[in-house]
Enzyme design. Structure first.
Site, PDB file in Angstrom:
ATOM      1  N   SER A 112       7.693  -2.933 123.093  1.00 25.53           N
ATOM      2  CA  SER A 112       6.509  -2.220 122.594  1.00 25.53           C
ATOM      3  C   SER A 112       5.237  -2.792 123.213  1.00 25.53           C
ATOM      4  O   SER A 112       4.270  -2.057 123.449  1.00 25.53           O
ATOM      5  CB  SER A 112       6.451  -2.271 121.066  1.00 25.53           C
ATOM      6  OG  SER A 112       5.970  -3.513 120.612  1.00 25.53           O
TER       7      SER A 112
ATOM      8  N   MET B 152      13.538 -12.606 125.303  1.00 29.38           N
ATOM      9  CA  MET B 152      14.070 -13.532 124.310  1.00 29.38           C
ATOM     10  C   MET B 152      14.789 -14.734 124.904  1.00 29.38           C
ATOM     11  O   MET B 152      15.783 -15.196 124.370  1.00 29.38           O
ATOM     12  CB  MET B 152      15.006 -12.772 123.353  1.00 29.38           C
ATOM     13  CG  MET B 152      14.332 -11.622 122.617  1.00 29.38           C
ATOM     14  SD  MET B 152      12.857 -12.143 121.673  1.00 29.38           S
ATOM     15  CE  MET B 152      13.668 -12.944 120.280  1.00 29.38           C
ATOM     16  N   ARG B 153      14.302 -15.238 126.005  1.00 30.10           N
ATOM     17  CA  ARG B 153      14.888 -16.466 126.544  1.00 30.10           C
ATOM     18  C   ARG B 153      13.760 -17.420 126.917  1.00 30.10           C
ATOM     19  O   ARG B 153      12.694 -16.982 127.354  1.00 30.10           O
ATOM     20  CB  ARG B 153      15.725 -16.175 127.790  1.00 30.10           C
ATOM     21  CG  ARG B 153      16.949 -15.326 127.529  1.00 30.10           C
ATOM     22  CD  ARG B 153      17.726 -15.162 128.808  1.00 30.10           C
ATOM     23  NE  ARG B 153      18.457 -16.375 129.132  1.00 30.10           N
ATOM     24  CZ  ARG B 153      19.697 -16.617 128.732  1.00 30.10           C
ATOM     25  NH1 ARG B 153      20.345 -15.760 127.967  1.00 30.10           N
ATOM     26  NH2 ARG B 153      20.296 -17.732 129.085  1.00 30.10           N
TER      27      ARG B 153
ATOM     28  N   LEU C 115      12.017 -19.780 129.464  1.00 26.89           N
ATOM     29  CA  LEU C 115      12.027 -19.851 130.925  1.00 26.89           C
ATOM     30  C   LEU C 115      12.326 -21.271 131.392  1.00 26.89           C
ATOM     31  O   LEU C 115      11.875 -22.235 130.787  1.00 26.89           O
ATOM     32  CB  LEU C 115      10.675 -19.407 131.489  1.00 26.89           C
ATOM     33  CG  LEU C 115      10.203 -17.996 131.147  1.00 26.89           C
ATOM     34  CD1 LEU C 115       8.973 -17.644 131.981  1.00 26.89           C
ATOM     35  CD2 LEU C 115      11.290 -16.962 131.363  1.00 26.89           C
TER      36      LEU C 115
ATOM     37  N   HIS D 176       2.927 -14.102 120.947  1.00 26.51           N
ATOM     38  CA  HIS D 176       3.766 -14.644 119.873  1.00 26.51           C
ATOM     39  C   HIS D 176       3.174 -14.200 118.533  1.00 26.51           C
ATOM     40  O   HIS D 176       1.962 -14.278 118.341  1.00 26.51           O
ATOM     41  CB  HIS D 176       3.804 -16.173 119.974  1.00 26.51           C
ATOM     42  CG  HIS D 176       4.684 -16.806 118.937  1.00 26.51           C
ATOM     43  ND1 HIS D 176       6.058 -16.834 119.067  1.00 26.51           N
ATOM     44  CD2 HIS D 176       4.408 -17.408 117.761  1.00 26.51           C
ATOM     45  CE1 HIS D 176       6.583 -17.432 118.004  1.00 26.51           C
ATOM     46  NE2 HIS D 176       5.601 -17.789 117.196  1.00 26.51           N
TER      47      HIS D 176
ATOM     48  N   ASP E  38       4.356 -22.283 129.337  1.00 29.52           N
ATOM     49  CA  ASP E  38       4.779 -23.484 130.047  1.00 29.52           C
ATOM     50  C   ASP E  38       6.243 -23.730 129.705  1.00 29.52           C
ATOM     51  O   ASP E  38       6.904 -22.872 129.117  1.00 29.52           O
ATOM     52  CB  ASP E  38       3.865 -24.685 129.742  1.00 29.52           C
ATOM     53  CG  ASP E  38       3.884 -25.105 128.289  1.00 29.52           C
ATOM     54  OD1 ASP E  38       4.794 -24.701 127.548  1.00 29.52           O
ATOM     55  OD2 ASP E  38       2.978 -25.853 127.880  1.00 29.52           O
TER      56      ASP E  38
ATOM     57  N   GLU F 103      -1.135  -7.309 118.269  1.00 34.23           N
ATOM     58  CA  GLU F 103      -0.553  -7.710 119.557  1.00 34.23           C
ATOM     59  C   GLU F 103      -0.855  -6.667 120.628  1.00 34.23           C
ATOM     60  O   GLU F 103      -1.215  -7.005 121.762  1.00 34.23           O
ATOM     61  CB  GLU F 103       0.970  -7.868 119.441  1.00 34.23           C
ATOM     62  CG  GLU F 103       1.423  -9.035 118.587  1.00 34.23           C
ATOM     63  CD  GLU F 103       2.946  -9.087 118.470  1.00 34.23           C
ATOM     64  OE1 GLU F 103       3.646  -8.881 119.483  1.00 34.23           O
ATOM     65  OE2 GLU F 103       3.448  -9.325 117.346  1.00 34.23           O
TER      66      GLU F 103
END
Lengths: 205, 205
Positions: free
Chosen positions: B13, B90-91, B93, B109, B141, B174
């Site tokens: 979204s 959803m991971r 980095l 977030h 980061d 957001e």
């Protein structure tokens, strides 16, 4: 009449805001029954005496924490306070002190907790680079800046803010939020569910 | 023309809000150059293709993190992106991925960081009992939800909020905050001082 006990260690600007709220009707049927300080000769004590409020310095030096706490507790109980309000009181309360007034001690902290507990919250916030700061009125438990939250107010961080300018704008919100939070707690229309401070029985939902 | 790369794992979204901002002029001279997903068959990829945007699923199963990251980095570099925008990706980095785009990866977030990093931020906030929630757009980061903050928006928590209703109101913010944060970063009128994201040379002070 609801009776408040105030603990302070300095100028007590939040004490003055609470006192004003009791005079103007923002905090109806509420009076300050006693003002206590762990430091002598602070402006907050003098301001209390000028306003005709019972005000006492409770010495800390040369006494055990238990002796010191006992005098605080006795003074507050003698004054028959319904609620204890910390207003720039710069010591962590002992578990025994907290237990003597269960869910009856409030504090205000110059951050949106759980962000930035502890000293220099406004400077911590600036150094972390947040864009929204604020203040929190909360119940006091035996952990630092940790109890159930009654009310929070957001304050925008400006690009040119210093710790001083940010603190000043947060303080304006503290002075409004603290009396409002006291009124909610004294109203008895709220209760604690888990960590949430919510209206009872859906009367405000 | 500024070129954005989008990483998503679901409906995307925030990707759609960013795309709309590029179309309406809220994000001038900016286009989405590529949309990448670690999951196939997610609505975000389909929505990208419907809009005629290059969209690729990058499989994760059966590959080492290094192999997977290399394909992401190569796809983004081939698309010549100026900025990488995580939109529900959803991971975490890898440090190598972060290092390939220094101060050029953004995420949003659903909390006022540093409060409530990690999964289910809105539920964390409700269970902690905060009265002010919000969202944070920040540089990514190698630590979770930790990079320099570009922009935050506060959202009041209501007494009858559930995780769903609070999430929905935060999501509205957001969708406004993310394009605005991208515009600030691309404008080159801001820079990072310590952890603060501030206008350069006092031009906005």
């Amino acid at each position: 009449m609801h009776r408040l006990g105030i603990l302070l260690s300095g100028r007590g600007s939040n004490f003055l805001a609470i006192h004003q709220a009791t005079e103007t009707g923002l905090l109806p049927d509420t009076e300050i029954a006693v003002v206590l300080s762990n430091k002598s000769d602070v402006p907050g004590l003098a301001a209390a005496r000028e306003r005709g409020l019972p005000a006492h310095h409770i010495p800390v030096a040369g006494r055990t924490p238990a002796e010191r706490d006992l005098e605080f507790i006795q003074r507050l109980q003698q004054a028959e306070v319904d609620l204890v309000c910390l207003a720039g009181y710069m010591r962590l309360l002992s578990p025994g002190f907290v237990a003597a007034f269960p869910n009856r001690i409030l504090n205000v902290h110059p951050s949106l907790l759980p962000s930035f507990p502890g000293l220099d919250a406004q400077r911590q916030a600036l150094e972390f680079g947040v864009k929204v700061a604020g203040c929190t009125v909360h119940f006091v438990d035996e952990h630092l800046d940790h109890g159930v939250i009654i009310l929070q107010r957001a304050v925008e961080v400006r690009d040119d803010d210093t710790a001083e300018t940010l603190s000043a704008r947060i303080l304006v919100e503290e002075h409004k939020a603290y009396p409002e939070a006291i009124a909610r707690v004294l109203s008895d229309r709220y209760h604690v569910e888990g960590r949430r401070f919510l209206p009872r029985g859906g009367d405000l939902r």
